[in-house]
Design an enzyme around this catalytic site. Structure first.
Site, PDB file in Angstrom:
ATOM      1  N   ASN A   1      62.658 -31.770  90.313  1.00  0.00           N
ATOM      2  CA  ASN A   1      62.702 -32.034  88.977  1.00  0.00           C
ATOM      3  C   ASN A   1      64.316 -31.853  88.363  1.00  0.00           C
ATOM      4  OD1 ASN A   1      60.234 -33.032  88.360  1.00  0.00           O
ATOM      5  ND2 ASN A   1      59.518 -30.569  87.991  1.00  0.00           N
TER       6      ASN A   1
ATOM      7  N   ARG B   1      33.242 -38.843  96.153  1.00  0.00           N
ATOM      8  CA  ARG B   1      34.064 -37.525  96.772  1.00  0.00           C
ATOM      9  C   ARG B   1      35.220 -37.819  97.507  1.00  0.00           C
ATOM     10  NH1 ARG B   1      28.734 -36.719  97.356  1.00  0.00           N
ATOM     11  NH2 ARG B   1      27.774 -35.574  95.619  1.00  0.00           N
TER      12      ARG B   1
ATOM     13  N   HIS C   1      65.220 -33.318  85.070  1.00  0.00           N
ATOM     14  CA  HIS C   1      63.973 -33.818  84.416  1.00  0.00           C
ATOM     15  C   HIS C   1      63.681 -33.161  83.199  1.00  0.00           C
ATOM     16  CE1 HIS C   1      63.500 -36.334  87.946  1.00  0.00           C
ATOM     17  NE2 HIS C   1      62.581 -36.682  87.613  1.00  0.00           N
TER      18      HIS C   1
ATOM     19  N   LYS D   1      50.430 -36.231  94.746  1.00  0.00           N
ATOM     20  CA  LYS D   1      49.913 -36.317  93.340  1.00  0.00           C
ATOM     21  C   LYS D   1      49.601 -37.373  92.889  1.00  0.00           C
ATOM     22  CE  LYS D   1      53.249 -32.364  91.618  1.00  0.00           C
ATOM     23  NZ  LYS D   1      54.200 -32.010  90.687  1.00  0.00           N
TER      24      LYS D   1
ATOM     25  N   HIS E   1      62.127 -43.896  82.646  1.00  0.00           N
ATOM     26  CA  HIS E   1      62.035 -42.626  83.295  1.00  0.00           C
ATOM     27  C   HIS E   1      63.196 -42.359  84.079  1.00  0.00           C
ATOM     28  CE1 HIS E   1      60.873 -38.769  85.280  1.00  0.00           C
ATOM     29  NE2 HIS E   1      61.117 -39.287  86.385  1.00  0.00           N
TER      30      HIS E   1
ATOM     31  N   LYS F   1      61.710 -36.009 100.392  1.00  0.00           N
ATOM     32  CA  LYS F   1      60.801 -35.768  99.343  1.00  0.00           C
ATOM     33  C   LYS F   1      59.589 -35.088 100.156  1.00  0.00           C
ATOM     34  CE  LYS F   1      57.543 -36.456  95.786  1.00  0.00           C
ATOM     35  NZ  LYS F   1      57.215 -37.051  95.036  1.00  0.00           N
TER      36      LYS F   1
ATOM     37  N   HIS G   1      62.598 -35.056  80.351  1.00  0.00           N
ATOM     38  CA  HIS G   1      61.500 -35.325  79.678  1.00  0.00           C
ATOM     39  C   HIS G   1      61.616 -35.149  78.010  1.00  0.00           C
ATOM     40  CE1 HIS G   1      59.561 -33.918  83.651  1.00  0.00           C
ATOM     41  NE2 HIS G   1      59.415 -35.219  83.398  1.00  0.00           N
TER      42      HIS G   1
ATOM     43  N   ARG H   1      59.236 -27.051  95.418  1.00  0.00           N
ATOM     44  CA  ARG H   1      58.902 -28.446  95.019  1.00  0.00           C
ATOM     45  C   ARG H   1      59.429 -28.680  93.654  1.00  0.00           C
ATOM     46  NH1 ARG H   1      53.250 -31.739  96.060  1.00  0.00           N
ATOM     47  NH2 ARG H   1      54.019 -33.712  95.197  1.00  0.00           N
TER      48      ARG H   1
ATOM     49  N   GLU I   1      66.268 -41.438  91.161  1.00  0.00           N
ATOM     50  CA  GLU I   1      65.631 -40.422  92.183  1.00  0.00           C
ATOM     51  C   GLU I   1      66.508 -40.298  93.379  1.00  0.00           C
ATOM     52  OE1 GLU I   1      63.340 -38.676  90.648  1.00  0.00           O
ATOM     53  OE2 GLU I   1      62.508 -39.984  89.059  1.00  0.00           O
TER      54      GLU I   1
ATOM     55  N   GLU J   1      53.499 -26.398  94.809  1.00  0.00           N
ATOM     56  CA  GLU J   1      54.595 -26.071  93.821  1.00  0.00           C
ATOM     57  C   GLU J   1      54.301 -24.515  93.484  1.00  0.00           C
ATOM     58  OE1 GLU J   1      55.473 -27.933  89.619  1.00  0.00           O
ATOM     59  OE2 GLU J   1      55.334 -29.521  91.251  1.00  0.00           O
TER      60      GLU J   1
END
Ligand SMILES: NC(=O)c1ccc[n+]([C@@H]2O[C@H](COP(=O)([O-])OP(=O)(O)OC[C@H]3O[C@@H](n4cnc5c(N)ncnc54)[C@H](O)[C@@H]3O)[C@@H](O)[C@H]2O)c1
Ligand SMILES: [Zn+2]
Length: 359
Positions: free
Chosen positions: A235, A110, A238, A132, A255, A216, A242, A231, A174, A226
């Site tokens: 992107n 957990r 992005h 994340k 990427h 960041k 994507h 946040r 980035e 977010e």
């Protein structure tokens, strides 16, 4: 928020840092095959010297290691080694190891603490920060995961000396992004010292890593889940990226390369909407022209794909809300905002066309 340490050799400080954070000296060290070969000996010798009890685990150095299958196998190894809730996990590698390690740590017993020791430029400036963590599902990347903040992020830029140039550039995209979205002076610094940063020269690389990681962390701290749109500004570029990655089936384009092209599109879109001036556009493009792709192939394919096809691919991306494309645009260089109003396809198509001409 997690403490972020940038230094060389950061590993020498591990005992002191763990004690400061009330972390037990019982650690699962997760590597991929490459980071194990490159840094395994130095790290295990240091842990031994500093009185740690530790178990080492190694996964294949590829994106497919971010899978339930690999996680399941690792859970078994940890149970066999009698790892329990009093332990923690040290993830030594790029974003793959960081995401997988974070996922394991968030779920095992957990949840046990995770400490990130990122070894790629992308991981040092992006994936190791912000909590994340995820594995992939056959139906999509990063779909299964948690928010699990690292207790500590230990960054040693000297580890980048062995990183292949293509990976350095992937992270560099980035780094440039942070200049665009949050810090105009940093953008100037990057423009001035681009060559030294990608050559991993001190003090430029440490400065670039420290500033990027700081931006960041700051954004994540203000909008962890977010909710405010802040946040989402991470992107920048992005939405386009994507679409490009998806078109390439995540294969020939990395990427970061897609993000570099996506930022060219986003700069043009910002200029079309009048949120940056023509001279700011030129200044932005000048930074991105310093970006190197492994071969001309990536840019050639970008120029050859019809803008409509790129837009269609962007529309099929999972990260859109209410079927509406969401664009992060600039409000001058060094400040980004989430453009929530719907945009006409025609203006987006024009931005892509112009981006193709500037690549
Ligand atoms: N969690 C987040 O917020 C977040 C953000 C961005 C990206 N990501 C994830 O990160 C992953 C990509 O991370 P990445 O670009 O670091 O890729 P990666 O982890 O695959 O590393 C790239 C390659 O470099 C090798 N490597 C690592 N360190 C090295 C070193 N110092 N010297 C030589 N080789 C080295 C690795 O073994 C690998 O072969 C993706 O899975 C992506 O989804 C996560
Ligand atoms: Zn990115």
């Amino acid at each position: 928020m997690s403490e972020i340490i940038v230094g060389t050799p950061v590993i020498e400080d591990i005992k002191r840092l763990f004690e400061k954070h009330n972390l037990r000296k019982k650690t699962v060290v997760l590597f991929d095959e490459n980071t194990k070969a490159l840094f395994g000996k130095q790290i295990s010798q240091t842990l031994q010297k500093q009185g740690f009890t530790f178990v080492e685990t190694v996964v294949p150095a590829k994106e497919t290691s971010k899978s339930l299958r690999t996680a399941w196998k690792l859970y078994g190894e940890l149970i066999d080694a009698e790892v329990d809730r009093s332990w923690n996990l040290l993830a030594v590698g790029g974003g793959v190891v960081g995401d997988l390690g974070g996922y394991i740590a968030a779920s095992f017993y957990r949840g046990i603490p995770v400490i990130q020791l990122p070894t790629t430029l992308l991981a040092m400036t992006d994936s190791s920060i912000g909590g994340k963590v995820a594995i992939n599902h056959p139906q999509g990347k990063n779909l299964i995961g948690f928010f699990h903040l690292p207790e500590l992020v230990m960054i040693d830029p000297s580890y980048l000396a062995s990183l292949p140039p293509r990976e350095v550039y992937a992270g560099m995209a980035e780094v440039i992004k942070y200049g665009f979205i949050a810090d105009r002076d940093f953008l100037t610094y990057i423009t001035r010292h681009f060559k030294e940063i990608v050559a991993i020269q001190e003090p430029y690389i440490s400065e670039a890593v420290r500033t990027s990681a700081g931006i960041k962390a700051d954004v994540v701290e203000k909008d962890f889940k977010e909710q405010s749109g802040l946040r989402a500004t991470l992107n920048f570029g992005h939405t386009f990226a994507h679409g490009l990655e998806k078109l390439a089936d995540y294969r020939y384009i990395k990427h970061g390369e897609a993000v570099a092209l996506g930022m060219v599109c986003a700069l043009h879109l910002s200029e079309k909407l009048g949120t940056i001036t023509h001279s700011e556009l030129d200044e932005g493009l000048a930074v991105l022209r310093k970006f190197r792709f492994r071969s001309g192939l990536v840019q050639k394919r970008f120029r050859d794909i019809p803008a409509e096809t790129i837009l269609e691919s962007m529309h099929s991306d999972k990260k859109k809300v209410d079927k509406q494309l969401r664009f992060v645009l600039l409000q001058g260089l060094g400040k980004a905002y989430l453009h929530d109003e719907p945009l006409d396809d025609s203006i987006v198509l024009e931005a892509i066309e112009e981006a193709k001409k500037s690549c």
